[in-house]
Design a protein around this motif. Structure first.
Motif, mmCIF file in Angstrom:
data_model
loop_
_atom_site.group_PDB
_atom_site.id
_atom_site.type_symbol
_atom_site.label_atom_id
_atom_site.label_comp_id
_atom_site.label_asym_id
_atom_site.label_seq_id
_atom_site.Cartn_x
_atom_site.Cartn_y
_atom_site.Cartn_z
ATOM 1 N N GLN A 73 -45.792 -31.437 -119.332
ATOM 2 C CA GLN A 73 -45.004 -32.548 -119.850
ATOM 3 C C GLN A 73 -45.700 -33.858 -119.486
ATOM 4 O OE1 GLN A 73 -42.243 -32.294 -121.876
ATOM 5 N NE2 GLN A 73 -43.051 -30.202 -121.897
ATOM 6 N N PRO A 74 -45.365 -34.975 -120.136
ATOM 7 C CA PRO A 74 -46.014 -36.245 -119.821
ATOM 8 C C PRO A 74 -45.890 -36.587 -118.335
ATOM 9 C CG PRO A 74 -44.670 -36.458 -121.791
ATOM 10 C CD PRO A 74 -44.373 -35.109 -121.207
ATOM 11 N N GLY A 75 -46.933 -37.211 -117.808
ATOM 12 C CA GLY A 75 -46.915 -37.641 -116.413
ATOM 13 C C GLY A 75 -48.281 -37.525 -115.765
ATOM 14 N N TYR A 76 -48.286 -37.712 -114.460
ATOM 15 C CA TYR A 76 -49.496 -37.600 -113.647
ATOM 16 C C TYR A 76 -49.448 -36.290 -112.873
ATOM 17 C CZ TYR A 76 -50.523 -42.540 -114.403
ATOM 18 O OH TYR A 76 -50.836 -43.757 -114.967
ATOM 19 N N TYR A 77 -50.595 -35.622 -112.765
ATOM 20 C CA TYR A 77 -50.681 -34.344 -112.076
ATOM 21 C C TYR A 77 -51.924 -34.314 -111.194
ATOM 22 C CZ TYR A 77 -47.285 -32.715 -115.515
ATOM 23 O OH TYR A 77 -46.166 -32.568 -116.285
ATOM 24 N N LEU A 78 -51.800 -33.691 -110.039
ATOM 25 C CA LEU A 78 -52.958 -33.365 -109.211
ATOM 26 C C LEU A 78 -53.319 -31.922 -109.534
ATOM 27 C CD1 LEU A 78 -54.987 -33.962 -106.950
ATOM 28 C CD2 LEU A 78 -53.255 -33.129 -105.340
ATOM 29 N N VAL A 79 -54.561 -31.726 -109.964
ATOM 30 C CA VAL A 79 -55.034 -30.399 -110.355
ATOM 31 C C VAL A 79 -56.165 -30.001 -109.421
ATOM 32 C CG1 VAL A 79 -56.089 -29.029 -112.200
ATOM 33 C CG2 VAL A 79 -54.421 -30.824 -112.759
ATOM 34 N N SER A 80 -56.068 -28.813 -108.880
ATOM 35 C CA SER A 80 -57.109 -28.257 -108.011
ATOM 36 C C SER A 80 -57.446 -26.870 -108.528
ATOM 37 C CB SER A 80 -56.586 -28.155 -106.575
ATOM 38 O OG SER A 80 -57.414 -27.346 -105.792
ATOM 39 N N TYR A 81 -58.742 -26.604 -108.710
ATOM 40 C CA TYR A 81 -59.119 -25.263 -109.137
ATOM 41 C C TYR A 81 -60.449 -24.863 -108.509
ATOM 42 C CZ TYR A 81 -62.348 -27.118 -112.711
ATOM 43 O OH TYR A 81 -63.372 -27.751 -113.372
ATOM 44 N N SER A 90 -76.798 -12.800 -107.396
ATOM 45 C CA SER A 90 -76.370 -14.040 -106.743
ATOM 46 C C SER A 90 -74.920 -14.356 -107.072
ATOM 47 C CB SER A 90 -77.230 -15.218 -107.197
ATOM 48 O OG SER A 90 -78.531 -15.092 -106.711
ATOM 49 N N SER A 91 -74.226 -14.911 -106.105
ATOM 50 C CA SER A 91 -72.870 -15.374 -106.356
ATOM 51 C C SER A 91 -72.903 -16.857 -106.699
ATOM 52 C CB SER A 91 -71.975 -15.109 -105.145
ATOM 53 O OG SER A 91 -72.473 -15.788 -104.016
ATOM 54 N N ALA A 92 -71.919 -17.294 -107.460
ATOM 55 C CA ALA A 92 -71.774 -18.701 -107.832
ATOM 56 C C ALA A 92 -70.352 -19.115 -107.495
ATOM 57 C CB ALA A 92 -72.053 -18.882 -109.317
ATOM 58 N N TYR A 93 -70.196 -20.354 -107.067
ATOM 59 C CA TYR A 93 -68.896 -20.839 -106.635
ATOM 60 C C TYR A 93 -68.788 -22.326 -106.939
ATOM 61 C CZ TYR A 93 -65.241 -22.534 -103.543
ATOM 62 O OH TYR A 93 -64.114 -23.142 -103.048
ATOM 63 N N GLY A 94 -67.608 -22.768 -107.283
ATOM 64 C CA GLY A 94 -67.367 -24.187 -107.467
ATOM 65 C C GLY A 94 -65.895 -24.492 -107.403
ATOM 66 N N SER A 95 -65.589 -25.728 -107.041
ATOM 67 C CA SER A 95 -64.204 -26.174 -107.019
ATOM 68 C C SER A 95 -64.150 -27.623 -107.475
ATOM 69 C CB SER A 95 -63.599 -26.020 -105.622
ATOM 70 O OG SER A 95 -64.268 -26.865 -104.701
ATOM 71 N N ALA A 96 -62.985 -28.032 -107.935
ATOM 72 C CA ALA A 96 -62.810 -29.397 -108.406
ATOM 73 C C ALA A 96 -61.369 -29.836 -108.184
ATOM 74 C CB ALA A 96 -63.168 -29.512 -109.883
ATOM 75 N N PHE A 97 -61.211 -31.124 -107.981
ATOM 76 C CA PHE A 97 -59.904 -31.758 -107.881
ATOM 77 C C PHE A 97 -59.900 -32.919 -108.859
ATOM 78 C CE2 PHE A 97 -60.568 -29.776 -103.826
ATOM 79 C CZ PHE A 97 -59.320 -29.323 -103.451
ATOM 80 N N LEU A 98 -58.781 -33.133 -109.527
ATOM 81 C CA LEU A 98 -58.688 -34.260 -110.431
ATOM 82 C C LEU A 98 -57.250 -34.711 -110.547
ATOM 83 C CD1 LEU A 98 -57.936 -33.325 -113.871
ATOM 84 C CD2 LEU A 98 -59.505 -31.666 -112.878
ATOM 85 N N THR A 112 -54.085 -24.732 -108.965
ATOM 86 C CA THR A 112 -52.827 -25.295 -108.485
ATOM 87 C C THR A 112 -52.602 -26.621 -109.189
ATOM 88 O OG1 THR A 112 -53.088 -24.258 -106.317
ATOM 89 C CG2 THR A 112 -51.547 -26.098 -106.460
ATOM 90 N N ILE A 113 -51.386 -26.824 -109.691
ATOM 91 C CA ILE A 113 -51.025 -28.065 -110.361
ATOM 92 C C ILE A 113 -49.772 -28.615 -109.690
ATOM 93 C CG2 ILE A 113 -50.367 -29.155 -112.539
ATOM 94 C CD1 ILE A 113 -51.797 -26.843 -113.993
ATOM 95 N N VAL A 114 -49.830 -29.889 -109.289
ATOM 96 C CA VAL A 114 -48.696 -30.564 -108.661
ATOM 97 C C VAL A 114 -48.374 -31.804 -109.491
ATOM 98 C CG1 VAL A 114 -47.829 -31.730 -106.591
ATOM 99 C CG2 VAL A 114 -49.399 -29.780 -106.365
ATOM 100 N N LYS A 115 -47.140 -31.923 -109.942
ATOM 101 C CA LYS A 115 -46.735 -33.138 -110.678
ATOM 102 C C LYS A 115 -46.496 -34.246 -109.672
ATOM 103 C CE LYS A 115 -43.802 -34.819 -114.402
ATOM 104 N NZ LYS A 115 -43.856 -36.182 -114.001
ATOM 105 N N LEU A 116 -47.148 -35.389 -109.901
ATOM 106 C CA LEU A 116 -47.013 -36.532 -109.012
ATOM 107 C C LEU A 116 -45.796 -37.354 -109.416
ATOM 108 C CD1 LEU A 116 -50.796 -37.449 -108.863
ATOM 109 C CD2 LEU A 116 -49.478 -36.091 -107.234
ATOM 110 N N ALA A 161 -53.638 -17.554 -110.841
ATOM 111 C CA ALA A 161 -54.775 -16.876 -110.215
ATOM 112 C C ALA A 161 -55.226 -15.698 -111.073
ATOM 113 C CB ALA A 161 -54.397 -16.384 -108.824
ATOM 114 N N ASN A 162 -56.447 -15.258 -110.788
ATOM 115 C CA ASN A 162 -56.981 -14.042 -111.380
ATOM 116 C C ASN A 162 -58.091 -13.551 -110.456
ATOM 117 O OD1 ASN A 162 -57.622 -11.907 -113.012
ATOM 118 N ND2 ASN A 162 -57.904 -13.122 -114.869
#
Length: 135
Positions: A46-54, A91-99, A127-131, A10-11
């Protein structure tokens, strides 16, 4: 079943400057070594699958646009970027993404800001979660 592997970053009250990598401070660390900050901008995976949310938000003092792009596997991934345009002063700007990120080999993940102007009072959460999927 093994424990889940995850980390968060976070920041707050940050200034997004065009052409820069986004600074993120570790919040919850991963003791397993799968998700490790290399510095305040880059995260080693490290190698693998990850769920990334930002999510990223910020305030523009003049009309501008926000563009945030994730990089991993040595390339930018525009498909998972954040884009937001403003047309008024203050004006404020906002965005989020999941991948879902697949890393066939160790990779470095980072977020790049390439908007048209600086955004102040920015807030960033990652947030990063290793699947557990192996193939």
């Amino acid at each position: 079943m093994p424990d889940d592997v995850f980390a968060s970053f976070a920041n707050t009250q940050y200034t997004l400057s065009p052409g820069s990598l986004i600074t993120m401070y570790p919040d919850v660390t991963d003791p397993t070594g799968h998700i490790v900050p290399q510095d305040l901008e880059r995260i080693a995976l490290q190698p693998g699958y990850y769920l990334v949310s930002y999510r990223v938000s910020g305030l523009f003092r003049t009309p501008n646009y926000m563009q945030v792009t994730p990089y991993y596997n040595d390339v930018p991934h525009l498909t998972f970027g954040i884009y937001f345009a403003t047309n008024a002063n203050g004006s404020s700007a906002y965005g989020s993404a999941f991948l879902i990120l697949y890393a066939p080999a160790a990779t470095v993940f980072f977020l790049s800001y390439s908007g048209s102007g600086s955004a102040v009072e920015a807030d960033i959460n990652l947030t990063i979660v290793k699947l557990r999927r192996t193939t």
